[in-house]
Motif scaffolding. Sequence first.
Motif, PDB file in Angstrom:
ATOM      1  N   GLY A   1     -21.149 -15.990 -42.794  1.00  0.00           N
ATOM      2  CA  GLY A   1     -21.166 -14.445 -42.482  1.00  0.00           C
ATOM      3  C   GLY A   1     -21.094 -14.378 -40.948  1.00  0.00           C
ATOM      4  O   GLY A   1     -20.539 -13.432 -40.283  1.00  0.00           O
ATOM      5  N   TYR A   2     -21.573 -15.448 -40.166  1.00  0.00           N
ATOM      6  CA  TYR A   2     -21.563 -15.581 -38.632  1.00  0.00           C
ATOM      7  C   TYR A   2     -21.881 -17.378 -38.319  1.00  0.00           C
ATOM      8  O   TYR A   2     -22.470 -17.984 -38.893  1.00  0.00           O
ATOM      9  CB  TYR A   2     -22.398 -14.741 -37.929  1.00  0.00           C
ATOM     10  N   TYR A   3     -21.442 -17.232 -37.151  1.00  0.00           N
ATOM     11  CA  TYR A   3     -21.703 -18.644 -36.533  1.00  0.00           C
ATOM     12  C   TYR A   3     -22.691 -18.135 -35.427  1.00  0.00           C
ATOM     13  O   TYR A   3     -22.338 -17.236 -34.711  1.00  0.00           O
ATOM     14  CB  TYR A   3     -20.601 -19.282 -36.109  1.00  0.00           C
ATOM     15  N   LYS A   4     -23.497 -19.113 -34.854  1.00  0.00           N
ATOM     16  CA  LYS A   4     -24.377 -18.701 -33.695  1.00  0.00           C
ATOM     17  C   LYS A   4     -24.646 -20.052 -33.225  1.00  0.00           C
ATOM     18  O   LYS A   4     -24.643 -21.224 -33.488  1.00  0.00           O
ATOM     19  CB  LYS A   4     -25.659 -18.363 -34.107  1.00  0.00           C
ATOM     20  N   VAL A   5     -24.339 -20.028 -31.896  1.00  0.00           N
ATOM     21  CA  VAL A   5     -24.624 -21.154 -30.698  1.00  0.00           C
ATOM     22  C   VAL A   5     -25.739 -20.781 -29.856  1.00  0.00           C
ATOM     23  O   VAL A   5     -26.258 -19.581 -29.827  1.00  0.00           O
ATOM     24  CB  VAL A   5     -23.555 -21.481 -30.033  1.00  0.00           C
TER      25      VAL A   5
END
Length: 159
Positions: free
Chosen positions: A64-68
Amino acid sequence: MRYRAPIAAVAFLFSISASAGVFKDETDRFTGNRAVRWDSLPAQANEFSFSTVALYLKGSPGPGYYKVQLITWGDSAEFRECHHTNWLVDGVIDPYLEYEYSATSAGSATIERFDKQVDRANLQRLASAKLIEFQVCGTEGKISQSDMEGMRKVLDATK
């Protein structure tokens, strides 16, 4: 109940600080959501580390999403009043990396986070870089090779 987050933050801090980072691919048995993540915290106060996560919502074939997340910790919230970031990717200014700041205090430690949700194409671009450098206010640093490899592991596991 209100002390769980700070206690969990401190426990997380000390569990990760002994190693360079931890790769996990887990599905939450209550929600069915899957998280593929590289969790990293700096081993010493006032240093930085870089974590990456891909979240799959229950039943979704892709993230659904990537986060850093850029993370530091110390005795106080050093960047609470000044927390803008600037980024260089292979020596080129990167205008797409505007981060959201947050801080959690527990006892004498404060964990400061700089979060950015990215799409897969942006994460691939970052993972293919040889060097990613950052500046938080006047403090400069670079993403470690271990954390770069962790980001690549998340990408490989989410093809």
